[in-house]
Scaffold this motif. Sequence first.
Motif, PDB file in Angstrom:
ATOM      1  N   GLY A   1      11.276 -10.375  20.315  1.00 37.86           N
ATOM      2  CA  GLY A   1      12.308 -11.030  21.099  1.00 37.86           C
ATOM      3  C   GLY A   1      13.703 -10.957  20.514  1.00 37.86           C
ATOM      4  N   SER A   2      13.883 -10.206  19.438  1.00 41.32           N
ATOM      5  CA  SER A   2      15.199 -10.114  18.805  1.00 41.32           C
ATOM      6  C   SER A   2      15.853  -8.778  19.129  1.00 41.32           C
ATOM      7  CB  SER A   2      15.060 -10.256  17.289  1.00 41.32           C
ATOM      8  OG  SER A   2      16.308 -10.065  16.661  1.00 41.32           O
ATOM      9  N   GLN A   3      17.154  -8.791  19.191  1.00 43.11           N
ATOM     10  CA  GLN A   3      17.916  -7.571  19.425  1.00 43.11           C
ATOM     11  C   GLN A   3      18.445  -6.981  18.117  1.00 43.11           C
ATOM     12  OE1 GLN A   3      18.150  -6.203  22.483  1.00 43.11           O
ATOM     13  NE2 GLN A   3      16.866  -7.888  23.208  1.00 43.11           N
ATOM     14  N   THR A   4      18.223  -7.704  17.016  1.00 41.08           N
ATOM     15  CA  THR A   4      18.758  -7.286  15.726  1.00 41.08           C
ATOM     16  C   THR A   4      17.624  -7.024  14.740  1.00 41.08           C
ATOM     17  OG1 THR A   4      20.637  -8.739  16.142  1.00 41.08           O
ATOM     18  CG2 THR A   4      20.385  -7.902  13.907  1.00 41.08           C
ATOM     19  N   PRO A   5      17.536  -5.803  14.212  1.00 39.25           N
ATOM     20  CA  PRO A   5      16.494  -5.523  13.224  1.00 39.25           C
ATOM     21  C   PRO A   5      16.947  -5.916  11.815  1.00 39.25           C
ATOM     22  CG  PRO A   5      17.713  -3.529  13.650  1.00 39.25           C
ATOM     23  CD  PRO A   5      18.289  -4.596  14.564  1.00 39.25           C
ATOM     24  N   VAL A   6      15.983  -6.032  10.934  1.00 36.14           N
ATOM     25  CA  VAL A   6      16.247  -6.207   9.511  1.00 36.14           C
ATOM     26  C   VAL A   6      15.443  -5.136   8.784  1.00 36.14           C
ATOM     27  CG1 VAL A   6      16.692  -8.689   9.635  1.00 36.14           C
ATOM     28  CG2 VAL A   6      14.371  -7.875   9.247  1.00 36.14           C
ATOM     29  N   THR A   7      15.810  -4.837   7.560  1.00 35.97           N
ATOM     30  CA  THR A   7      15.007  -3.882   6.807  1.00 35.97           C
ATOM     31  C   THR A   7      13.732  -4.573   6.328  1.00 35.97           C
ATOM     32  OG1 THR A   7      16.057  -4.395   4.700  1.00 35.97           O
ATOM     33  CG2 THR A   7      17.043  -2.603   6.012  1.00 35.97           C
TER      34      THR A   7
ATOM     35  N   ALA B   1       0.817  -1.211   0.000  1.00 39.19           N
ATOM     36  CA  ALA B   1       0.000   0.000   0.000  1.00 39.19           C
ATOM     37  C   ALA B   1       0.856   1.268   0.000  1.00 39.19           C
ATOM     38  CB  ALA B   1      -0.925   0.004   1.213  1.00 39.19           C
ATOM     39  N   GLY B   2       2.167   1.126   0.223  1.00 36.21           N
ATOM     40  CA  GLY B   2       3.046   2.295   0.223  1.00 36.21           C
ATOM     41  C   GLY B   2       3.243   2.922   1.584  1.00 36.21           C
ATOM     42  N   SER B   3       2.689   2.322   2.625  1.00 42.02           N
ATOM     43  CA  SER B   3       2.823   2.874   3.975  1.00 42.02           C
ATOM     44  C   SER B   3       4.183   2.567   4.585  1.00 42.02           C
ATOM     45  CB  SER B   3       1.739   2.305   4.890  1.00 42.02           C
ATOM     46  OG  SER B   3       0.467   2.642   4.393  1.00 42.02           O
ATOM     47  N   LEU B   4       4.843   1.512   4.114  1.00 40.86           N
ATOM     48  CA  LEU B   4       6.169   1.160   4.606  1.00 40.86           C
ATOM     49  C   LEU B   4       7.166   1.268   3.460  1.00 40.86           C
ATOM     50  CD1 LEU B   4       5.428  -2.010   6.780  1.00 40.86           C
ATOM     51  CD2 LEU B   4       5.713   0.348   7.535  1.00 40.86           C
ATOM     52  N   HIS B   5       8.415   1.576   3.819  1.00 42.02           N
ATOM     53  CA  HIS B   5       9.499   1.694   2.840  1.00 42.02           C
ATOM     54  C   HIS B   5      10.444   0.507   3.016  1.00 42.02           C
ATOM     55  CE1 HIS B   5       7.726   5.569   3.265  1.00 42.02           C
ATOM     56  NE2 HIS B   5       8.553   6.187   2.478  1.00 42.02           N
ATOM     57  N   PRO B   6      11.165   0.140   1.960  1.00 44.64           N
ATOM     58  CA  PRO B   6      12.094  -0.984   2.081  1.00 44.64           C
ATOM     59  C   PRO B   6      13.204  -0.730   3.100  1.00 44.64           C
ATOM     60  CG  PRO B   6      11.956  -0.210  -0.207  1.00 44.64           C
ATOM     61  CD  PRO B   6      11.100   0.666   0.615  1.00 44.64           C
ATOM     62  N   THR B   7      13.480   0.538   3.395  1.00 43.11           N
ATOM     63  CA  THR B   7      14.556   0.872   4.334  1.00 43.11           C
ATOM     64  C   THR B   7      14.082   0.977   5.780  1.00 43.11           C
ATOM     65  OG1 THR B   7      14.214   3.213   3.830  1.00 43.11           O
ATOM     66  CG2 THR B   7      15.934   2.050   2.591  1.00 43.11           C
ATOM     67  N   ASP B   8      12.773   0.886   6.015  1.00 46.16           N
ATOM     68  CA  ASP B   8      12.273   0.890   7.397  1.00 46.16           C
ATOM     69  C   ASP B   8      12.802  -0.348   8.117  1.00 46.16           C
ATOM     70  OD1 ASP B   8      10.834   3.193   6.894  1.00 46.16           O
ATOM     71  OD2 ASP B   8       8.943   2.151   6.546  1.00 46.16           O
TER      72      ASP B   8
END
Length: 148
Positions: free
Chosen positions: A39-45, A26-33
């Motif tokens: 429960g994880s300490q590591t984010p991903v895009t 829908a365009g509300s999120l970007h690939p770089t968000d």
Amino acid sequence: MNYTIQRQNESYGPYPLEEVRRLFTAGSLHPTDLAWPEGSQTPVTVGSLLQSAQGDHTGGVIPYKNPQALTAYYLAVASLIPCIGILTGIPALVLGIKGLKRAKREPWIRGKAHAWIGIIVGGGLALVWLIGLGAFIVSIVLAKPAGM
């Protein structure tokens, strides 16, 4: 699994994967968000999350979720065959363009390479076969019967 989405200093969610996919489409999120799994300490895009979510037995090599790109690829290969090259090359070009647009709009479905092969090989060979057919027709029309 749920994901909390972070853009700059604001957080949204948590959302299940399907909701993340819907919001991205829908365009509300970007690939770089950033997407933080529970429960994880590591984010991903978001882009890499949706791309890795394809996870099928083909390893993502065959873009079965992008049928236009896949069909364009097979038609491009078939356009190598004389006589039917025109009939398969033109649809390969058209479907390749549609598949490429879809792969850009929804990156997790993949298929850019297959779409490009359809565009370049299918379109190029359709042009070659059309030029060859035109040259053949011109040579027949301009040919003079012997003895005249």
